[in-house]
Design a protein around this motif. Structure first.
Motif, mmCIF file in Angstrom:
data_model
loop_
_atom_site.group_PDB
_atom_site.id
_atom_site.type_symbol
_atom_site.label_atom_id
_atom_site.label_comp_id
_atom_site.label_asym_id
_atom_site.label_seq_id
_atom_site.Cartn_x
_atom_site.Cartn_y
_atom_site.Cartn_z
ATOM 1 N N LYS A 1 0.848 -1.181 0.000
ATOM 2 C CA LYS A 1 0.000 0.000 0.000
ATOM 3 C C LYS A 1 0.887 1.235 0.000
ATOM 4 O O LYS A 1 1.972 1.240 0.603
ATOM 5 C CB LYS A 1 -0.891 -0.005 1.250
ATOM 6 N N VAL A 2 0.448 2.264 -0.690
ATOM 7 C CA VAL A 2 1.225 3.498 -0.760
ATOM 8 C C VAL A 2 1.512 4.005 0.655
ATOM 9 O O VAL A 2 0.608 4.107 1.491
ATOM 10 C CB VAL A 2 0.473 4.574 -1.570
ATOM 11 N N GLY A 3 2.791 4.289 0.916
ATOM 12 C CA GLY A 3 3.195 4.814 2.218
ATOM 13 C C GLY A 3 3.537 3.777 3.255
ATOM 14 O O GLY A 3 4.091 4.114 4.317
ATOM 15 N N TYR B 1 11.435 -0.907 1.149
ATOM 16 C CA TYR B 1 10.901 -0.046 0.092
ATOM 17 C C TYR B 1 9.497 0.411 0.489
ATOM 18 O O TYR B 1 8.700 -0.375 1.008
ATOM 19 C CB TYR B 1 10.838 -0.773 -1.253
ATOM 20 N N VAL B 2 9.216 1.688 0.224
ATOM 21 C CA VAL B 2 7.898 2.260 0.507
ATOM 22 C C VAL B 2 7.218 2.571 -0.824
ATOM 23 O O VAL B 2 7.686 3.444 -1.574
ATOM 24 C CB VAL B 2 8.017 3.535 1.363
ATOM 25 N N PRO B 3 6.135 1.869 -1.173
ATOM 26 C CA PRO B 3 5.450 2.120 -2.448
ATOM 27 C C PRO B 3 4.955 3.566 -2.565
ATOM 28 O O PRO B 3 4.582 4.200 -1.572
ATOM 29 C CB PRO B 3 4.274 1.139 -2.408
ATOM 30 N N VAL B 4 4.968 4.052 -3.810
ATOM 31 C CA VAL B 4 4.504 5.408 -4.120
ATOM 32 C C VAL B 4 3.290 5.316 -5.033
ATOM 33 O O VAL B 4 2.908 4.229 -5.480
ATOM 34 C CB VAL B 4 5.627 6.229 -4.788
ATOM 35 N N VAL C 1 -0.307 -3.114 -5.562
ATOM 36 C CA VAL C 1 -0.277 -1.994 -4.629
ATOM 37 C C VAL C 1 -1.598 -1.227 -4.691
ATOM 38 O O VAL C 1 -2.149 -0.979 -5.782
ATOM 39 C CB VAL C 1 0.902 -1.054 -4.959
ATOM 40 N N VAL C 2 -2.111 -0.846 -3.496
ATOM 41 C CA VAL C 2 -3.330 -0.047 -3.409
ATOM 42 C C VAL C 2 -2.985 1.324 -2.846
ATOM 43 O O VAL C 2 -1.948 1.511 -2.214
ATOM 44 C CB VAL C 2 -4.392 -0.741 -2.533
#
Length: 231
Positions: free
Chosen positions: A158-160, A195-198, A229-230
């Motif tokens: 998930k983003v963040g 890693y943090v998804p964007v 990813v959401v």
């Protein structure tokens, strides 16, 4: 850079034993100091009645393989404690293997000649295990790493939210490098363990490729993909 040191600390070394002539190996847990076999050459006194200048003469004799002690954290009743105690009582000769941080191994035959736990009042419990070495020690060059259990990713896609790479299981005691991917494409600059998804990753599955490296080579293994990813 030319002349740069190749020295390393001993962290990452292992001590294994085999009771079936090397077919399978068992790690001795929580070893913290290893003294590998240290061969010594016997000196034979060959002095005779006419030795020049009344000076003793010597010739080289046989090689004594000596001992190979190590120290470990003493955990009473642990698998390592029970195994070493049993080997000492039985007087069983086994194969021992020391694996150094660069994946070079020394293999030798030995039996447990001493097992001395120490139980201090205000410090950790330790035990010194002494192996009497018999025969020669065989040194094996480092082999390139090989992945035996695939890497994995933990965390919420998930983003963040932070995703964390688990390297998997490898032979060869490698160091690791990471490359995160969104779909089939590498993510620029995403080479850390986390890693943090964007926002640009939304709708794409995330994977991480882990490259293991040692003195003999490299190998790469990829994780199973996360869910898409959401936001």
């Amino acid at each position: 850079m030319a002349g740069e040191t190749q020295a390393s600390i001993g962290y990452g070394s292992f001590f294994h034993i085999s009771e079936d002539n090397g077919a399978t190996w068992t790690e001795i847990a929580e070893v913290n100091t290893i003294t590998p076999p240290n061969d010594k050459l016997d000196q034979i006194d060959a002095t005779h009645m006419q030795s020049p200048n009344r000076t003793r003469e010597f010739i080289p004799g046989l090689i004594d393989p000596g001992e190979a002690p190590f120290e470990m954290n003493f955990v009473p009743g642990s698998p390592s404690d029970l195994k070493i105690s049993a080997l000492k009582i039985a007087g069983t000769r086994v194969k021992c293997r020391v694996t150094f941080p660069n994946a070079v191994t020394w293999v030798f035959s030995a039996w447990v000649s001493g097992y001395e736990p120490a139980v201090p009042t205000d410090d950790k419990m330790t035990a010194t295990v002494t192996w009497k070495v018999t025969g020669s020690t065989v040194s094996t060059p480092a082999a390139a790493p090989a992945n035996t259990v695939l890497p994995a990713v933990s965390g919420l896609a998930k983003v963040g939210e932070t995703l964390t790479a688990w390297e998997g299981t490898w032979t060869g005691s490698p160091s690791f490098a990471y490359q995160w991917k969104a779909g089939a494409a590498n993510i620029a600059g995403a080479t850390d363990k986390t890693y943090v998804p964007v926002a640009g990753d939304v709708g794409k599955a995330i994977t991480v490729s882990v490259t293991g490296s040692n003195a003999a080579g490299t190998a790469t293994a990829a994780s199973v993909a996360t869910a898409d990813v959401v936001a």
